[in-house]
Design a protein around this motif. Structure first.
Motif, PDB file in Angstrom:
ATOM      1  N   THR A 280       0.864  -1.067   0.310  1.00  8.76           N
ATOM      2  CA  THR A 280      -0.271   0.261  -0.250  1.00  8.76           C
ATOM      3  C   THR A 280       0.633   1.230  -0.269  1.00  8.76           C
ATOM      4  O   THR A 280       2.340   1.025   0.445  1.00  8.76           O
ATOM      5  CB  THR A 280      -0.396   0.232   1.089  1.00  8.76           C
ATOM      6  OG1 THR A 280       0.056  -0.205   2.455  1.00  8.76           O
ATOM      7  CG2 THR A 280      -1.492  -1.483   0.859  1.00  8.76           C
ATOM      8  N   THR A 281       0.744   2.191  -0.236  1.00 10.62           N
ATOM      9  CA  THR A 281       0.572   3.490  -0.607  1.00 10.62           C
ATOM     10  C   THR A 281       1.671   4.220   0.667  1.00 10.62           C
ATOM     11  O   THR A 281       3.040   4.137   1.083  1.00 10.62           O
ATOM     12  CB  THR A 281       0.059   4.676  -0.920  1.00 10.62           C
ATOM     13  OG1 THR A 281       0.019   4.071  -2.554  1.00 10.62           O
ATOM     14  CG2 THR A 281       0.833   6.083  -0.717  1.00 10.62           C
ATOM     15  N   ARG A 282       0.789   4.104   2.164  1.00 10.18           N
ATOM     16  CA  ARG A 282       1.362   4.090   3.255  1.00 10.18           C
ATOM     17  C   ARG A 282       2.874   3.361   3.509  1.00 10.18           C
ATOM     18  O   ARG A 282       3.346   4.566   4.015  1.00 10.18           O
ATOM     19  CB  ARG A 282       0.425   3.730   4.420  1.00 10.18           C
ATOM     20  CG  ARG A 282       0.532   4.422   5.715  1.00 10.18           C
ATOM     21  CD  ARG A 282      -0.384   4.126   6.576  1.00 10.18           C
ATOM     22  NE  ARG A 282      -1.571   5.385   5.901  1.00 10.18           N
ATOM     23  CZ  ARG A 282      -2.925   5.839   6.690  1.00 10.18           C
ATOM     24  NH1 ARG A 282      -2.740   4.743   7.841  1.00 10.18           N
ATOM     25  NH2 ARG A 282      -3.763   6.673   6.444  1.00 10.18           N
TER      26      ARG A 282
ATOM     27  N   LEU B  10       8.691   2.635   4.220  1.00 11.44           N
ATOM     28  CA  LEU B  10       9.940   1.722   2.986  1.00 11.44           C
ATOM     29  C   LEU B  10      10.646   2.946   2.575  1.00 11.44           C
ATOM     30  O   LEU B  10      11.998   2.695   2.918  1.00 11.44           O
ATOM     31  CB  LEU B  10       9.364   0.888   1.736  1.00 11.44           C
ATOM     32  CG  LEU B  10      10.422  -0.244   1.014  1.00 11.44           C
ATOM     33  CD1 LEU B  10      11.169  -0.464   1.898  1.00 11.44           C
ATOM     34  CD2 LEU B  10       9.319  -0.606  -0.141  1.00 11.44           C
ATOM     35  N   VAL B  11       9.996   3.779   2.409  1.00 12.74           N
ATOM     36  CA  VAL B  11      10.884   4.936   1.616  1.00 12.74           C
ATOM     37  C   VAL B  11      12.100   5.178   3.117  1.00 12.74           C
ATOM     38  O   VAL B  11      13.523   5.960   3.381  1.00 12.74           O
ATOM     39  CB  VAL B  11      10.035   6.006   1.021  1.00 12.74           C
ATOM     40  CG1 VAL B  11      10.943   7.205   0.358  1.00 12.74           C
ATOM     41  CG2 VAL B  11       9.606   5.612   0.234  1.00 12.74           C
ATOM     42  N   ASP B  12      11.265   5.838   3.703  1.00 15.74           N
ATOM     43  CA  ASP B  12      12.244   6.445   5.346  1.00 15.74           C
ATOM     44  C   ASP B  12      13.165   5.348   6.023  1.00 15.74           C
ATOM     45  O   ASP B  12      14.038   5.718   6.151  1.00 15.74           O
ATOM     46  CB  ASP B  12      11.156   6.762   6.454  1.00 15.74           C
ATOM     47  CG  ASP B  12       9.715   8.087   5.726  1.00 15.74           C
ATOM     48  OD1 ASP B  12      10.289   8.100   5.312  1.00 15.74           O
ATOM     49  OD2 ASP B  12       8.719   8.123   6.477  1.00 15.74           O
TER      50      ASP B  12
ATOM     51  N   TYR C 190       7.795   3.457  -8.784  1.00 17.39           N
ATOM     52  CA  TYR C 190       7.105   5.273  -8.984  1.00 17.39           C
ATOM     53  C   TYR C 190       7.572   5.355  -7.472  1.00 17.39           C
ATOM     54  O   TYR C 190       7.323   7.256  -7.328  1.00 17.39           O
ATOM     55  CB  TYR C 190       5.736   5.384  -9.002  1.00 17.39           C
ATOM     56  CG  TYR C 190       5.847   4.448 -10.975  1.00 17.39           C
ATOM     57  CD1 TYR C 190       6.813   3.960 -11.631  1.00 17.39           C
ATOM     58  CD2 TYR C 190       4.663   4.084 -10.707  1.00 17.39           C
ATOM     59  CE1 TYR C 190       6.588   3.870 -12.910  1.00 17.39           C
ATOM     60  CE2 TYR C 190       4.177   3.782 -12.707  1.00 17.39           C
ATOM     61  CZ  TYR C 190       5.436   3.337 -12.991  1.00 17.39           C
ATOM     62  OH  TYR C 190       5.181   2.735 -13.907  1.00 17.39           O
ATOM     63  N   VAL C 191       7.423   4.998  -6.719  1.00 14.51           N
ATOM     64  CA  VAL C 191       7.901   5.522  -5.180  1.00 14.51           C
ATOM     65  C   VAL C 191       9.704   5.709  -4.961  1.00 14.51           C
ATOM     66  O   VAL C 191       9.236   7.318  -4.042  1.00 14.51           O
ATOM     67  CB  VAL C 191       6.895   5.108  -4.034  1.00 14.51           C
ATOM     68  CG1 VAL C 191       7.011   5.161  -2.782  1.00 14.51           C
ATOM     69  CG2 VAL C 191       5.238   5.456  -4.459  1.00 14.51           C
TER      70      VAL C 191
END
Length: 412
Positions: free
Chosen positions: A41-43, A48-50, A74-75
């Motif tokens: 999910t986007t959240r 994961l990015v952090d 894309y994220v």
């Protein structure tokens, strides 16, 4: 083994989960490895990015799993350098197949520089690619519907396709609408013809004499025609949107249209599939290899085996094939001459493949140099040989046909 990336991550992507492994420098010169599993999910992807950012990751590698890699890529692409990796290049030792193990294996391959990134175009090209591919799918679906329409008419004994050059031209559409409305008289239906089709009125009356039943054939024809009308509207709407998205690349499109056989739709697909920045590909040979338009290499023990090309974009392959067949019918061009000299020796399939390769190579240099196509002429291959060589070749051909040849030069 040399280590090329100090802080990297490997992702094993699935529909609902993504296993992520990071490898960074630890204490006493050891490598620190951590693995976590996130939802897609986007959240969760932002989490994961952090998490990756907290380790100072500079490069992220992920396997291209269907279409599920796209939201993850894309994220992440906004914060990290991302590599999309070919699944065939990531084979692990058999018996060690788990999501966690796969993510760690991907991370190690990236760390030691043992894999190469696949070509992922920038966002404007990706949006254009989505539009052109969906438009092509709708065009193909419309062709299938037209074929279904002809099958229904054949079942009813209506032989319109044997008389009319177009299965669904203006005159044919008027006749079909009348048939669906309940008019079955061949004479009345034939009078709906317009233009050159009126020259075939006797044949039309014969072709329109059948056993068309409104409760059965009429229902099917009405639904097929409604679907075709819907597809026409969809294709027109998509073409308008493509025109807006491709506006920044209109110059490149016009340059590509100078290639014989490449029409407006073909130029748009070329831009959508390979982009306009040719610095991505080190040379035209790399582009041809990536697109699957050159022979493959399979050599073992000094023996050359199958040279089957690798799989490339089927959308690009289809467009290049259509352009190649169109170029083969052009007059006085290098491509038509190339097709003619190869068709006799290798057959039409090999000749079409050679033209696909030539068109793609021409597109590479046109986009790289921003110059129009330079026509070499139909006599290019003849001009490469000397006059003496050409004379000997023609004499030899005549002798093989059983003729005695005596040459006498013309007076100046």
């Amino acid at each position: 083994m040399d280590r090329f990336v100090q802080r990297c991550a490997g992702l094993d992507v699935h529909k609902d989960t993504v296993a992520a492994t990071v490898r960074v420098p630890g204490e006493d010169g050891q490598r620190l490895q951590e693995t976590r599993t996130f939802s897609t999910t986007t959240r969760e992807l932002l989490t994961l990015v952090d998490w990756l950012d907290s380790y100072g990751v500079t490069l992220v590698g992920m396997e291209s799993t269907g279409c599920y890699w796209k939201p993850v890529y894309y994220v992440l692409e906004e914060r990290f350098e991302c590599w999309l990796l070919n699944a065939q290049h990531l084979r692990n030792v058999p018996g060690r197949k788990t999501d966690v193990a796969d993510s760690a294996w991907i991370c190690q391959l990236v760390e030691h520089g043992l894999v190469r990134a696949s070509f992922v175009p920038p966002r404007p090209i990706r949006e254009l690619r989505d539009l052109t591919r969906y438009r092509k799918a709708q065009i193909e679906e419309r062709s299938r519907e037209v074929q279904r329409l002809d099958k229904v008419l054949q079942d009813a004994g209506i032989k319109l396709s044997s008389v009319a050059s177009e299965t669904l031209g203006v005159s044919v559409r008027r006749m079909l609408d009348a048939l669906v409305a309940g008019t079955h008289d061949p004479k009345v239906l034939a009078e709906l013809a317009r233009g050159r089709l009126r020259r075939k009125l006797p044949a039309l009356r014969e072709a329109l004499t059948g056993r068309f039943r409104s409760e059965h054939h009429g229902l099917l024809v009405a639904q097929i025609l409604a679907h075709i009308d819907y597809l026409d509207e969809t294709i027109a709407l998509l073409s308008e949107q493509v025109e807006q998205v491709i506006a920044p690349f209109s110059t490149e499109r016009e340059l590509l249209m100078t290639i014989p056989g490449v029409a407006r739709l073909g130029a748009e697909v070329l831009i959508a599939e390979i982009g306009v920045d040719m610095r991505i590909f080190p040379s035209d040979a790399h582009l041809a290899s990536w697109a699957g338009q050159c022979p493959g290499n399979h050599e073992s023990a000094g023996k050359r085996r199958s040279g089957k090309p690798r799989k490339g974009s089927k959308w690009l392959h289809t467009t290049l094939t259509e352009s190649a067949k169109s170029a083969s019918r052009s007059k006085g061009t290098y491509l038509s001459a190339q097709y003619g000299r190869l068709r006799g020796r290798r057959g039409p399939g090999k000749a079409t493949g050679a033209l696909r390769h030539s068109i793609l190579i021409a597109a590479y240099h046109i986009l790289e140099r921003k110059v129009p196509y330079q026509e070499l002429g139909a006599d290019y291959f003849d001009q490469r040989r000397s006059l003496e060589q050409r004379t000997k070749r023609l004499v030899r051909q005549l002798q093989q046909l059983g003729h005695t040849v005596t040459l006498e030069p013309l007076a100046a």
